[in-house]
Design a protein around this motif. Sequence first.
Motif, PDB file in Angstrom:
ATOM      1  N   SER A  44     -59.905  77.791  45.967  1.00 17.59           N
ATOM      2  CA  SER A  44     -58.941  77.908  46.074  1.00 17.59           C
ATOM      3  C   SER A  44     -57.851  76.949  44.858  1.00 17.59           C
ATOM      4  CB  SER A  44     -57.552  78.708  46.186  1.00 17.59           C
ATOM      5  OG  SER A  44     -57.206  77.795  47.553  1.00 17.59           O
ATOM      6  N   ILE A  45     -58.220  75.791  44.898  1.00 19.11           N
ATOM      7  CA  ILE A  45     -57.516  74.347  44.441  1.00 19.11           C
ATOM      8  C   ILE A  45     -59.557  74.155  43.880  1.00 19.11           C
ATOM      9  CG2 ILE A  45     -56.936  71.904  45.024  1.00 19.11           C
ATOM     10  CD1 ILE A  45     -55.270  73.064  46.860  1.00 19.11           C
ATOM     11  N   ASN A  46     -59.304  73.697  42.850  1.00 17.61           N
ATOM     12  CA  ASN A  46     -60.596  73.001  42.367  1.00 17.61           C
ATOM     13  C   ASN A  46     -60.358  72.733  40.979  1.00 17.61           C
ATOM     14  OD1 ASN A  46     -61.419  75.341  40.210  1.00 17.61           O
ATOM     15  ND2 ASN A  46     -61.268  76.650  41.703  1.00 17.61           N
ATOM     16  N   ALA A  47     -60.994  72.147  40.727  1.00 18.46           N
ATOM     17  CA  ALA A  47     -60.957  71.117  38.912  1.00 18.46           C
ATOM     18  C   ALA A  47     -62.642  71.577  38.636  1.00 18.46           C
ATOM     19  CB  ALA A  47     -60.471  69.901  38.488  1.00 18.46           C
ATOM     20  N   MET A  48     -62.763  71.641  37.190  1.00 17.31           N
ATOM     21  CA  MET A  48     -64.168  71.837  36.623  1.00 17.31           C
ATOM     22  C   MET A  48     -64.406  70.497  35.087  1.00 17.31           C
ATOM     23  SD  MET A  48     -64.721  76.002  36.526  1.00 17.31           S
ATOM     24  CE  MET A  48     -66.506  75.704  36.399  1.00 17.31           C
ATOM     25  N   GLY A  49     -65.136  70.711  35.120  1.00 15.26           N
ATOM     26  CA  GLY A  49     -64.771  69.467  34.203  1.00 15.26           C
ATOM     27  C   GLY A  49     -66.912  69.529  33.716  1.00 15.26           C
ATOM     28  N   TRP A  50     -66.994  68.443  32.383  1.00 17.66           N
ATOM     29  CA  TRP A  50     -68.050  68.382  31.800  1.00 17.66           C
ATOM     30  C   TRP A  50     -68.112  66.097  31.844  1.00 17.66           C
ATOM     31  CZ3 TRP A  50     -71.169  72.019  29.904  1.00 17.66           C
ATOM     32  CH2 TRP A  50     -70.999  73.377  30.508  1.00 17.66           C
ATOM     33  N   TYR A  51     -69.328  66.378  31.832  1.00 13.72           N
ATOM     34  CA  TYR A  51     -69.844  65.062  31.929  1.00 13.72           C
ATOM     35  C   TYR A  51     -71.734  64.551  31.281  1.00 13.72           C
ATOM     36  CZ  TYR A  51     -66.856  63.991  36.272  1.00 13.72           C
ATOM     37  OH  TYR A  51     -65.390  64.647  37.358  1.00 13.72           O
ATOM     38  N   ARG A  52     -71.462  63.520  30.810  1.00 13.32           N
ATOM     39  CA  ARG A  52     -73.022  63.716  29.666  1.00 13.32           C
ATOM     40  C   ARG A  52     -73.471  61.690  30.186  1.00 13.32           C
ATOM     41  NH1 ARG A  52     -69.412  62.826  23.781  1.00 13.32           N
ATOM     42  NH2 ARG A  52     -68.622  60.140  24.433  1.00 13.32           N
ATOM     43  N   GLN A  53     -75.060  62.699  29.970  1.00 15.58           N
ATOM     44  CA  GLN A  53     -75.841  60.796  30.157  1.00 15.58           C
ATOM     45  C   GLN A  53     -76.290  61.267  28.811  1.00 15.58           C
ATOM     46  OE1 GLN A  53     -77.451  60.862  34.288  1.00 15.58           O
ATOM     47  NE2 GLN A  53     -77.929  58.816  33.943  1.00 15.58           N
ATOM     48  N   CYS A  88     -72.254  70.571  34.085  1.00 18.21           N
ATOM     49  CA  CYS A  88     -71.078  70.658  33.816  1.00 18.21           C
ATOM     50  C   CYS A  88     -71.056  70.754  35.577  1.00 18.21           C
ATOM     51  CB  CYS A  88     -71.392  72.317  34.313  1.00 18.21           C
ATOM     52  SG  CYS A  88     -69.658  73.307  34.988  1.00 18.21           S
ATOM     53  N   ASN A  89     -69.579  70.606  35.606  1.00 19.90           N
ATOM     54  CA  ASN A  89     -69.358  69.549  37.799  1.00 19.90           C
ATOM     55  C   ASN A  89     -67.983  70.773  37.857  1.00 19.90           C
ATOM     56  OD1 ASN A  89     -67.163  68.371  38.920  1.00 19.90           O
ATOM     57  ND2 ASN A  89     -68.684  67.477  39.729  1.00 19.90           N
ATOM     58  N   LEU A  90     -67.953  71.200  39.235  1.00 14.42           N
ATOM     59  CA  LEU A  90     -67.144  72.072  40.044  1.00 14.42           C
ATOM     60  C   LEU A  90     -67.070  70.944  41.060  1.00 14.42           C
ATOM     61  CD1 LEU A  90     -65.990  75.918  40.226  1.00 14.42           C
ATOM     62  CD2 LEU A  90     -66.678  73.673  42.210  1.00 14.42           C
ATOM     63  N   ARG A  91     -65.105  70.535  41.480  1.00  9.90           N
ATOM     64  CA  ARG A  91     -64.759  70.011  42.372  1.00  9.90           C
ATOM     65  C   ARG A  91     -64.367  70.866  43.213  1.00  9.90           C
ATOM     66  NH1 ARG A  91     -63.228  64.354  41.484  1.00  9.90           N
ATOM     67  NH2 ARG A  91     -65.716  64.083  41.573  1.00  9.90           N
ATOM     68  N   ASN A  92     -64.309  70.879  44.348  1.00 10.45           N
ATOM     69  CA  ASN A  92     -63.911  71.776  45.061  1.00 10.45           C
ATOM     70  C   ASN A  92     -62.844  70.952  45.896  1.00 10.45           C
ATOM     71  OD1 ASN A  92     -64.032  74.697  44.944  1.00 10.45           O
ATOM     72  ND2 ASN A  92     -65.805  74.536  46.256  1.00 10.45           N
ATOM     73  N   TYR A  93     -61.933  71.913  46.810  1.00  9.69           N
ATOM     74  CA  TYR A  93     -61.172  70.507  47.409  1.00  9.69           C
ATOM     75  C   TYR A  93     -60.507  71.418  48.520  1.00  9.69           C
ATOM     76  CZ  TYR A  93     -60.147  67.305  43.067  1.00  9.69           C
ATOM     77  OH  TYR A  93     -60.557  66.709  42.169  1.00  9.69           O
ATOM     78  N   ASP A  94     -60.670  70.832  49.147  1.00 10.43           N
ATOM     79  CA  ASP A  94     -59.817  70.926  50.818  1.00 10.43           C
ATOM     80  C   ASP A  94     -59.348  69.804  51.607  1.00 10.43           C
ATOM     81  OD1 ASP A  94     -62.366  71.551  52.828  1.00 10.43           O
ATOM     82  OD2 ASP A  94     -61.508  70.003  52.090  1.00 10.43           O
ATOM     83  N   ALA A  95     -58.561  70.373  52.898  1.00 10.55           N
ATOM     84  CA  ALA A  95     -57.944  69.529  53.335  1.00 10.55           C
ATOM     85  C   ALA A  95     -58.202  68.118  54.019  1.00 10.55           C
ATOM     86  CB  ALA A  95     -57.250  70.136  54.571  1.00 10.55           C
ATOM     87  N   LEU A  96     -60.369  68.759  53.888  1.00 14.96           N
ATOM     88  CA  LEU A  96     -60.867  67.562  55.111  1.00 14.96           C
ATOM     89  C   LEU A  96     -61.221  66.336  52.914  1.00 14.96           C
ATOM     90  CD1 LEU A  96     -63.106  69.422  56.870  1.00 14.96           C
ATOM     91  CD2 LEU A  96     -61.070  67.465  57.569  1.00 14.96           C
ATOM     92  N   GLY A  97     -61.135  66.999  52.010  1.00  9.71           N
ATOM     93  CA  GLY A  97     -61.723  66.361  51.055  1.00  9.71           C
ATOM     94  C   GLY A  97     -61.975  66.602  49.841  1.00  9.71           C
TER      95      GLY A  97
END
Length: 119
Positions: free
Chosen positions: A30-39, A95-104
């Motif tokens: 439920s707590i997350n961020a999405m984003g774009w990176y490039r190389q 594309c990146n998805l970063r999930n967050y919880d109490a541990l990291g």
Amino acid sequence: QVQLVESGGGLVQVGGSLRLSCAASGSIFSINAMGWYRQAPGKQRELVATITRGGSTNYADSVKGRLTISRDNAKNTVYLQMNSLKPEDTAVYYCNLRNYDALGAYDYWGQGTQVTVSS
């Protein structure tokens, strides 16, 4: 696990536009961020833009005013509208998805889509 499927890359001329999409599925917190990176060839992967579930955005200085990130939470999809493209925007976009919880935080990546800007 999280699966990310990107689409929308391709070849475009200088000054042109492209729209990237990335659909996420699987274990999305439920707590997350999405984003774009490039190389780019011979360079490290760099941040392009990120967006939280609440809509807060962050952009690399090099893309501000030209690239716009957005997301549809109902579809778990993030978009990158790219306008006024320059040759230096040529790269593989991830594309990146970063999930967050109490541990990291936990990162997941798409397979990448090539964007080539020709002059």
